[in-house]
Structure formats: structure tokens, C-alpha cells
Design an enzyme around this catalytic site. Structure first.
Site, PDB file in Angstrom:
ATOM      1  N   CYS A   1     -24.570  53.705 -21.521  1.00 52.80           N
ATOM      2  CA  CYS A   1     -25.487  52.588 -21.289  1.00 52.80           C
ATOM      3  C   CYS A   1     -24.893  51.295 -21.848  1.00 52.80           C
ATOM      4  O   CYS A   1     -24.980  50.246 -21.208  1.00 52.80           O
ATOM      5  CB  CYS A   1     -26.840  52.850 -21.955  1.00 52.80           C
TER       6      CYS A   1
ATOM      7  N   CYS B   1     -27.017  55.324 -26.261  1.00 50.02           N
ATOM      8  CA  CYS B   1     -26.145  55.905 -25.235  1.00 50.02           C
ATOM      9  C   CYS B   1     -24.886  55.053 -25.034  1.00 50.02           C
ATOM     10  O   CYS B   1     -24.980  53.894 -24.618  1.00 50.02           O
ATOM     11  CB  CYS B   1     -26.937  55.993 -23.923  1.00 50.02           C
TER      12      CYS B   1
END
Length: 115
Positions: free
Chosen positions: A35, A32
Site C-alpha cells: 500500500c 501494508c
């Protein structure tokens, strides 16, 4: 305090759910991009705040933690206390979480971390 890395559901049970003290958890996945951008912010805030901090890796789409905690977007934050979620801040699709949202969440859960 260093951020605890939790990579399996068994480690989550042991290190977060059974922890005697409250734990701020960031659900995240290495694939991600939001993230990846948020992780340094989380890591920088952990030693400046009281309490335990953990990054729960959800790289495996088959992990039961996705469904068990209804994680729809990563990164997402949760405060676990006595084996249950006491507070939560979910990331936003295609946006993630900001530094301001992290600081607001930590401010909200701070009393629980000091209890």
C-alpha cells in the site's frame, strides 16, 4: 481534485456510498508495504482523471468494511456507484497492485466516471 481520506465506516457511508457521483476507492492499510508503494501512484493518477477518488483506511482489523466488501488483500481498487461496487480490482498477496494495473482499471471504469 484531491484524494478524499475516509477513516471510519461512518465516513465511508457518508462520503462514498451516499455520494451522488461515482467514486474510485483504494482500500488500504498504513501497515501494508505494498500500500505504501502504491499510494503515490494512486495519488498521482487522481488529478489526471475525471471523477472522485478516495482512500479508505482499513488500519483497524476490526473494521466491518473488511468483511462487508470482502477485502482480502490491500491495496484493492473498487468503483462505487449508487452505493454499490460497479467494478473491482483486487491486489495480489505479497505483490499488491502495479501502475499498469491501476491504469487498466481506470481505463475500464472511465466511462462510468464521465457519465
Amino acid at each position: 481534485m484531491a484524494v478524499l481520506e475516509v477513516r471510519t465506516p461512518e465516513a465511508f457511508e457518508r462520503d462514498v456510498l451516499r455520494a451522488p457521483e461515482p467514486t474510485v476507492v483504494m482500500f488500504w492499510a498504513s501497515w501494508c508495504p505494498f500500500c505504501q508503494a502504491f499510494r503515490p501512484l494512486f495519488d498521482a493518477r487522481a488529478p489526471k482523471n475525471a471523477g472522485r477518488f478516495a482512500v479508505v483506511h482499513l488500519d483497524d482489523n476490526a473494521s466491518p468494511l473488511w468483511d462487508r466488501y470482502h477485502v482480502g488483500v490491500v491495496p484493492s481498487l473498487a468503483l462505487f456507484r449508487n452505493g454499490a461496487i460497479a467494478a473491482r480490482k483486487d491486489g495480489r498477496l505479497m505483490r499488491g497492485l502495479s501502475l499498469e494495473e491501476l491504469d487498466a482499471f481506470l481505463g475500464e471504469v472511465s466511462p462510468a466516471l464521465h457519465a
